[in-house]
Write an enzyme that holds these catalytic residues in place. Structure first.
Site, short mmCIF file in Angstrom:
data_model
loop_
_atom_site.label_atom_id
_atom_site.label_comp_id
_atom_site.label_asym_id
_atom_site.label_seq_id
_atom_site.Cartn_x
_atom_site.Cartn_y
_atom_site.Cartn_z
N LYS A 93 42.45 23.48 77.48
CA LYS A 93 42.01 24.77 78.01
C LYS A 93 40.55 25.01 77.64
O LYS A 93 40.13 24.70 76.51
CB LYS A 93 42.89 25.89 77.46
CG LYS A 93 42.57 27.28 78.02
CD LYS A 93 43.52 28.33 77.48
CE LYS A 93 43.18 29.71 78.02
NZ LYS A 93 44.12 30.76 77.54
N SER A 106 46.22 33.91 80.53
CA SER A 106 44.92 33.32 80.80
C SER A 106 44.94 31.80 80.87
O SER A 106 43.94 31.18 81.24
CB SER A 106 43.93 33.76 79.72
OG SER A 106 44.33 33.28 78.44
N SER A 121 49.51 34.84 77.36
CA SER A 121 48.69 33.92 78.15
C SER A 121 49.24 32.52 78.29
O SER A 121 48.74 31.73 79.09
CB SER A 121 47.27 33.85 77.57
OG SER A 121 46.58 35.05 77.81
#
Length: 502
Positions: free
Chosen positions: A114, A190, A214
């Site tokens: 990520k 996210s 997230s």
């Protein structure tokens, strides 16, 4: 109290049944023999193929990179891909396997990072136009370092909203990320890029972060597995401006891979001053188990369909209720019970929005104009809070932690919907019925367990009539990560899902 639901309605929505669907090893039969593309295999399947010589890490890397080239233009899951480096790492892995000397538990398995986690030699821009791009990038975050140490092949970095501030994935820097099940919808956030990548076969392993849902939000929306571990189990560096709300964890297609990856990335790192000293125990036992009844027999499980009265889409409610009956049929004692948590949305926002304000305090007026407009509003809100507001919110956390601790003296686990709805329109912070409201207005099943720091996982439990995934949330007391994954693994074995792909 026995849980009852419309089982027929769930199975018509496309949930698999256990009958004849799983082979002797617990691997779905459709994937045995490696007849499909290596990009569609789990990490465990790839590792088995490497060990037997039926597959090569180079084949896996090439397949994943081909899938990225094919599908990323539509999905926008990756913001950075490094094919040459990935292939070089895969060739080195193939040579180690040829010698019979694999480097670690993940040698040769493709993985994505990520764009919040530092990666040596690669920029980490966090979806922001304000992140300097000319930094030396000389350091790995702990989760990145652990993957390298265990031989994983890093293929690239996945998209995130700016500074990972919201529950959907779009940013001023990278634009809108889309859900592989329906390109008009969001993958959530996210960690939306990570989830979309796993769902689409762009690498079986992905790192995620979870400060208010997230990992679990996008796992639910895209039909993958994700766990927010007990806080501190996976070290987090650099320290998050969102403080002890922020967790790092794995995202995968199967629970076996989830346990394997969590085993790798958990454990002490000296750069995280609050990291736990040892890796999570028992994760290897979870992934090697192939008897679902043995995993959950005798567990005391609470099922809360609304977690204190939240509005849930009827289709989601029906599918999740059916999932609870699956665990009951496997020998768990399941009853409807609610932990009675207080309304905590505003307390969470005090902590979250204050963190956003802290993360951007160094920006000048020109740079602030470049921010996501929603993030600017959250920052303004965060700047208005006092120290007393912050301490009041922390007092709410402590009370919630006590309540959940006592609740788990009666119940080993808690089941809820992971999300109250399926994925909604991409590019919007909230679904139409909550238009104009912040993402916290619809994430009430996730952020309470960031407040309490408990392990919480989302696993696919069915599909809507429109073909969108639905997630089941499994929550355990602090330090019970293996127990949470045991229940997830039992459900996976009873209702396999990995063969249903976008």
């Amino acid at each position: 109290m026995t849980i009852r639901s419309d089982r027929a309605g769930t199975e018509s929505a496309g949930v698999g049944t256990a009958d004849g669907a799983v082979g002797r090893t617990g691997v779905p039969r459709a994937r045995e023999g490696y007849g499909g593309a290596p990009a569609d295999l789990s990490a465990e399947q790839l590792l088995h193929g490497y060990a037997t010589g039926e597959l090569s890490p180079v084949e896996a890397a090439e397949s994943v990179l081909e899938r990225i080239e094919q599908d990323n233009p539509a999905l926008n899951a990756f913001c950075l891909v490094r094919p040459e480096e990935a292939l070089e790492a895969a060739r080195a892995s193939a040579e180690r396997w040829r010698r019979g000397a694999p480097e670690g538990l993940l040698d040769g398995v493709p993985a994505s990072i990520k764009d919040i986690h530092l990666t040596k030699g690669w920029p980490t821009l966090k979806g922001s136009l304000n992140t300097p791009q000319d930094c030396p990038w000389e350091e790995d975050s702990p989760v990145t370092a652990r993957l390298r140490e265990q031989g994983a092949v890093l293929v690239g970095k996945t998209t995130t909203p700016e500074l990972a501030w919201k529950g959907v994935t779009d940013s001023p820097l990278y634009g809108i990320t889309r859900n592989p099940w329906d390109l008009s919808t969001t993958p959530g956030g996210s960690s939306g890029g990570a989830a979309a990548a796993v769902a689409a076969g762009m690498a079986p392993l992905a790192t995620g972060t979870d400060g208010g849902g997230s990992i679990r939000i996008p796992a639910s929306f895209t039909g993958v597995c994700g766990i927010k571990p007990t806080w501190g189990l996976v070290p987090h560096y650099p320290a998050s401006p969102f403080g002890s709300l922020a967790h790092t964890g794995p995202m995968t297609r199967t629970v076996g891979d989830l346990a394997l990856m969590l085993e790798v990335v958990s454990g002490f790192d000296p750069r995280d001053w609050m990291a736990m000293p040892t890796p999570a125990p028992g994760l290897g036992d979870v992934r090697l188990h192939h008897d679902p009844e043995a995993l959950v027999r005798g567990m005391r499980i609470a099922y809360s369909p609304t977690l204190g009265g939240q509005e849930v889409d009827p289709e989601v409610a029906r599918v999740v209720a059916d999932a609870a009956t699956v665990l009951e049929a496997l020998g768990a004692h399941v009853e409807e019970a609610d932990p009675g948590l207080p309304e905590c949305r505003r307390d969470f926002e005090v902590l979250w929005n204050s963190g956003a304000a802290k993360a951007t305090e160094h920006l000048d007026d020109r740079q602030r104009e470049l921010l996501d407009p929603g993030l600017r509003e959250v920052i303004e809100d965060g700047l208005a809070f006092s120290a007393q507001d912050y301490l009041t919110a922390m007092a709410t956390r402590m009370d919630m932690g006590k309540r959940m601790g006592l609740f788990h003296t009666t119940y080993d686990l808690l089941l809820t919907p992971a999300m109250p709805m399926t994925a909604f329109e991409a590019g919007q912070e909230s679904p139409p019925r909550l238009a104009g409201q912040r993402w916290t207005s619809w994430a009430g099943f996730s952020y309470p367990f960031n407040m309490t720091q408990q392990p919480a996982a989302s696993v696919p439990c069915g599909f809507s009539e429109g073909g969108l995934p639905i997630g089941l949330q499994v929550v355990g007391p602090r330090h019970s990560d293996a127990r949470v994954l045991a229940a997830c693994r039992a459900f996976e074995l009873a209702r396999p899902w990995a063969d249903r792909r976008p």
